[in-house]
Design an enzyme around this catalytic site. Structure first.
Site, PDB file in Angstrom:
ATOM      1  N   ASN A   9       0.866  -1.181   0.000  1.00 51.83           N
ATOM      2  CA  ASN A   9       0.000   0.000   0.000  1.00 51.83           C
ATOM      3  C   ASN A   9       0.901   1.228   0.000  1.00 51.83           C
ATOM      4  O   ASN A   9       1.508   1.554   1.010  1.00 51.83           O
ATOM      5  CB  ASN A   9      -0.881  -0.021   1.261  1.00 51.83           C
ATOM      6  CG  ASN A   9      -1.674   1.262   1.439  1.00 51.83           C
ATOM      7  OD1 ASN A   9      -1.788   2.066   0.510  1.00 51.83           O
ATOM      8  ND2 ASN A   9      -2.236   1.456   2.624  1.00 51.83           N
ATOM      9  N   TRP A  10       0.981   1.879  -1.159  1.00 51.18           N
ATOM     10  CA  TRP A  10       1.893   3.023  -1.285  1.00 51.18           C
ATOM     11  C   TRP A  10       1.352   4.264  -0.573  1.00 51.18           C
ATOM     12  O   TRP A  10       2.055   5.251  -0.445  1.00 51.18           O
ATOM     13  CB  TRP A  10       2.129   3.344  -2.753  1.00 51.18           C
ATOM     14  CG  TRP A  10       2.924   2.321  -3.508  1.00 51.18           C
ATOM     15  CD1 TRP A  10       3.343   1.086  -3.057  1.00 51.18           C
ATOM     16  CD2 TRP A  10       3.413   2.428  -4.856  1.00 51.18           C
ATOM     17  NE1 TRP A  10       4.054   0.441  -4.031  1.00 51.18           N
ATOM     18  CE2 TRP A  10       4.114   1.231  -5.152  1.00 51.18           C
ATOM     19  CE3 TRP A  10       3.313   3.410  -5.841  1.00 51.18           C
ATOM     20  CZ2 TRP A  10       4.712   1.006  -6.398  1.00 51.18           C
ATOM     21  CZ3 TRP A  10       3.917   3.182  -7.081  1.00 51.18           C
ATOM     22  CH2 TRP A  10       4.607   1.997  -7.355  1.00 51.18           C
ATOM     23  N   LYS A  11       0.091   4.230  -0.175  1.00 44.34           N
ATOM     24  CA  LYS A  11      -0.564   5.421   0.414  1.00 44.34           C
ATOM     25  C   LYS A  11      -0.358   6.616  -0.527  1.00 44.34           C
ATOM     26  O   LYS A  11      -0.303   6.431  -1.735  1.00 44.34           O
ATOM     27  CB  LYS A  11      -0.041   5.676   1.820  1.00 44.34           C
ATOM     28  CG  LYS A  11      -0.041   4.420   2.692  1.00 44.34           C
ATOM     29  CD  LYS A  11       0.112   4.720   4.139  1.00 44.34           C
ATOM     30  CE  LYS A  11       0.281   3.425   4.902  1.00 44.34           C
ATOM     31  NZ  LYS A  11       0.068   3.555   6.313  1.00 44.34           N
ATOM     32  N   HIS A  94      -9.541   0.624   4.975  1.00 44.18           N
ATOM     33  CA  HIS A  94      -8.242   0.854   5.641  1.00 44.18           C
ATOM     34  C   HIS A  94      -8.462   1.801   6.816  1.00 44.18           C
ATOM     35  O   HIS A  94      -9.284   2.713   6.745  1.00 44.18           O
ATOM     36  CB  HIS A  94      -7.240   1.454   4.638  1.00 44.18           C
ATOM     37  CG  HIS A  94      -5.850   1.510   5.176  1.00 44.18           C
ATOM     38  ND1 HIS A  94      -5.437   2.489   6.045  1.00 44.18           N
ATOM     39  CD2 HIS A  94      -4.786   0.690   4.987  1.00 44.18           C
ATOM     40  CE1 HIS A  94      -4.161   2.267   6.358  1.00 44.18           C
ATOM     41  NE2 HIS A  94      -3.745   1.186   5.737  1.00 44.18           N
ATOM     42  N   GLU A  96      -6.901   4.250   7.902  1.00 40.48           N
ATOM     43  CA  GLU A  96      -6.754   5.693   7.609  1.00 40.48           C
ATOM     44  C   GLU A  96      -8.015   6.235   6.944  1.00 40.48           C
ATOM     45  O   GLU A  96      -8.382   7.398   7.142  1.00 40.48           O
ATOM     46  CB  GLU A  96      -5.499   5.921   6.747  1.00 40.48           C
ATOM     47  CG  GLU A  96      -4.229   5.753   7.578  1.00 40.48           C
ATOM     48  CD  GLU A  96      -2.997   5.320   6.805  1.00 40.48           C
ATOM     49  OE1 GLU A  96      -2.955   5.431   5.571  1.00 40.48           O
ATOM     50  OE2 GLU A  96      -2.045   4.849   7.476  1.00 40.48           O
ATOM     51  N   GLU A 166      -5.248  -5.449  10.591  1.00 38.71           N
ATOM     52  CA  GLU A 166      -4.259  -4.395  10.787  1.00 38.71           C
ATOM     53  C   GLU A 166      -4.553  -3.673  12.101  1.00 38.71           C
ATOM     54  O   GLU A 166      -5.396  -2.761  12.135  1.00 38.71           O
ATOM     55  CB  GLU A 166      -4.331  -3.379   9.645  1.00 38.71           C
ATOM     56  CG  GLU A 166      -4.024  -3.946   8.288  1.00 38.71           C
ATOM     57  CD  GLU A 166      -3.457  -2.887   7.358  1.00 38.71           C
ATOM     58  OE1 GLU A 166      -2.337  -3.038   6.914  1.00 38.71           O
ATOM     59  OE2 GLU A 166      -4.141  -1.879   7.122  1.00 38.71           O
ATOM     60  N   GLY A 172       2.266   2.099  10.665  1.00 40.84           N
ATOM     61  CA  GLY A 172       3.157   3.245  10.509  1.00 40.84           C
ATOM     62  C   GLY A 172       3.822   3.693  11.795  1.00 40.84           C
ATOM     63  O   GLY A 172       4.429   4.762  11.844  1.00 40.84           O
ATOM     64  N   SER A 211       3.451  -2.322  10.298  1.00 44.75           N
ATOM     65  CA  SER A 211       4.909  -2.280  10.476  1.00 44.75           C
ATOM     66  C   SER A 211       5.588  -3.614  10.198  1.00 44.75           C
ATOM     67  O   SER A 211       6.506  -4.009  10.914  1.00 44.75           O
ATOM     68  CB  SER A 211       5.257  -1.762  11.887  1.00 44.75           C
ATOM     69  OG  SER A 211       4.770  -0.440  12.062  1.00 44.75           O
ATOM     70  N   GLY A 232       2.880  -1.211   4.267  1.00 41.00           N
ATOM     71  CA  GLY A 232       2.869   0.222   3.987  1.00 41.00           C
ATOM     72  C   GLY A 232       4.272   0.728   3.710  1.00 41.00           C
ATOM     73  O   GLY A 232       4.786   0.601   2.602  1.00 41.00           O
ATOM     74  N   GLY A 233       4.903   1.288   4.727  1.00 40.04           N
ATOM     75  CA  GLY A 233       6.208   1.941   4.560  1.00 40.04           C
ATOM     76  C   GLY A 233       7.234   1.096   3.829  1.00 40.04           C
ATOM     77  O   GLY A 233       7.939   1.591   2.928  1.00 40.04           O
TER      78      GLY A 233
HETATM   79  C1  PEP Z   1      -0.768  -0.018   5.965  1.00 34.25           C
HETATM   80  O1  PEP Z   1      -0.815   1.132   5.598  1.00 34.25           O
HETATM   81  O2  PEP Z   1      -1.668  -0.783   5.638  1.00 34.25           O
HETATM   82  C2  PEP Z   1       0.375  -0.463   6.771  1.00 34.25           C
HETATM   83  C3  PEP Z   1       0.349  -1.681   7.261  1.00 34.25           C
HETATM   84  O3  PEP Z   1       1.402   0.420   6.957  1.00 34.25           O
HETATM   85  P1  PEP Z   1       2.830   0.119   7.646  1.00 34.25           P
HETATM   86  O4  PEP Z   1       3.356  -1.153   7.052  1.00 34.25           O
HETATM   87  O5  PEP Z   1       3.677   1.297   7.294  1.00 34.25           O
HETATM   88  O6  PEP Z   1       2.584   0.003   9.114  1.00 34.25           O
END
Ligand code: PEP
Length: 249
Positions: A9-11, A94, A96, A166, A172, A211, A232-233
């Site tokens: 997920n590039w956000k 998600h 967010e 999640e 994040g 994470s 994500g990151g």
């Molecule tokens: C996400 O945005 O779905 C996510 C899991 O982010 P991260 O891996 O950065 O925690």
């Protein structure tokens, strides 16, 4: 045997030049990966990314969609549009989106249905906040988020969907659920689905997100009910994402 899926997920990150460099590394690097792999870039880059992924084993996904099929919804994007750009997956619910854009359970269920109507595979995200975990509400919160969708679309709809657990406190933040913490929730999700349809539950891919890094991916993915990751990151750095994909092998 459920095939693992690792989805990035590039956000709201990316640019044409850096996308091209990242995808060049990914397309070459995942060729020998046994798991399914997907990336979910921001809307404006779907066309570019679809072109760069053509013929590769990396699938395209989007980060959200409208619950509506078409019409006067300024700024929104319909599932059919995502399908036309070659998307296979779309994230739904998600945290967010739930927190920053006030998406409620009913809207998440409607988006899930809209995704499937457009032929997309929804990746339904569920998870508790830190306060909810600390007050012992994790199972009830996650079960309610699952039920809100199942009640609308029916359990059979999960046969063409993916779930991502999640924990909001892990997204994040650099904090990760321990493999045992994650496995407990994944098992509870599968049991909830199994109570309605054992076959659907047995085939349902449940990803862990929060994470995930190269260092913790193998332990998480080694759990019986963890079928891959939503990243994500670490999805923005080719070497990190590839190492996570390899951990799913
Ligand atoms: C996400 O945005 O779905 C996510 C899991 O982010 P991260 O891996 O950065 O925690």
């Amino acid at each position: 045997m459920r095939k693992k899926l690792v989805a990035g997920n590039w956000k709201m990150n990316g640019a044409r030049e850096s996308n091209a460099a990242l995808l060049a590394a990914l397309v070459g690097g995942v060729a020998d990966c046994a798991c399914d792999v997907a990336v979910c870039p921001p809307f404006p880059y779907l066309g570019q990314v679809a072109d760069l992924l053509a013929g590769s084993k990396v699938a395209l996904g989007a980060q959200t969609l409208s619950e509506h099929a078409a019409g006067a919804f300024t700024g929104e994007v319909a599932g059919a549009m995502l399908a036309e750009f070659g998307c296979r997956y779309v994230l739904v619910g998600h945290s967010e989106r739930r927190t920053l854009f006030a998406e409620c359970d009913g809207q998440v269920a409607a988006k899930f249905a809209a995704a499937q109507s457009a032929g997309l595979i929804p990746i339904l995200c569920v998870g508790e906040t830190l306060a909810q975990r600390e007050s012992g509400e994790t199972s009830s919160v996650v079960a309610a988020q699952m039920a809100a969708v199942i009640d609308v679309v029916g359990v059979k709809a999960l046969a063409s969907a993916v779930v991502a657990y999640e924990p909001v406190w892990a997204i994040g933040t650099g904090l990760t659920a321990t493999p045992a913490q994650a496995q407990a929730v994944h098992a509870a999700i599968r049991a909830q689905v199994a109570a309605l349809d054992a076959d659907v539950a047995a085939g349902l891919r449940i990803l862990y997100g929060g994470s995930v890094k190269a260092q913790n991916a193998a332990d998480l993915f080694g759990q019986a009910d963890i079928d891959g990751g939503l990243i994500g990151g670490a999805a923005l750095v080719a070497e990190d994402f590839l190492a996570i994909c390899r951990a799913a092998n």
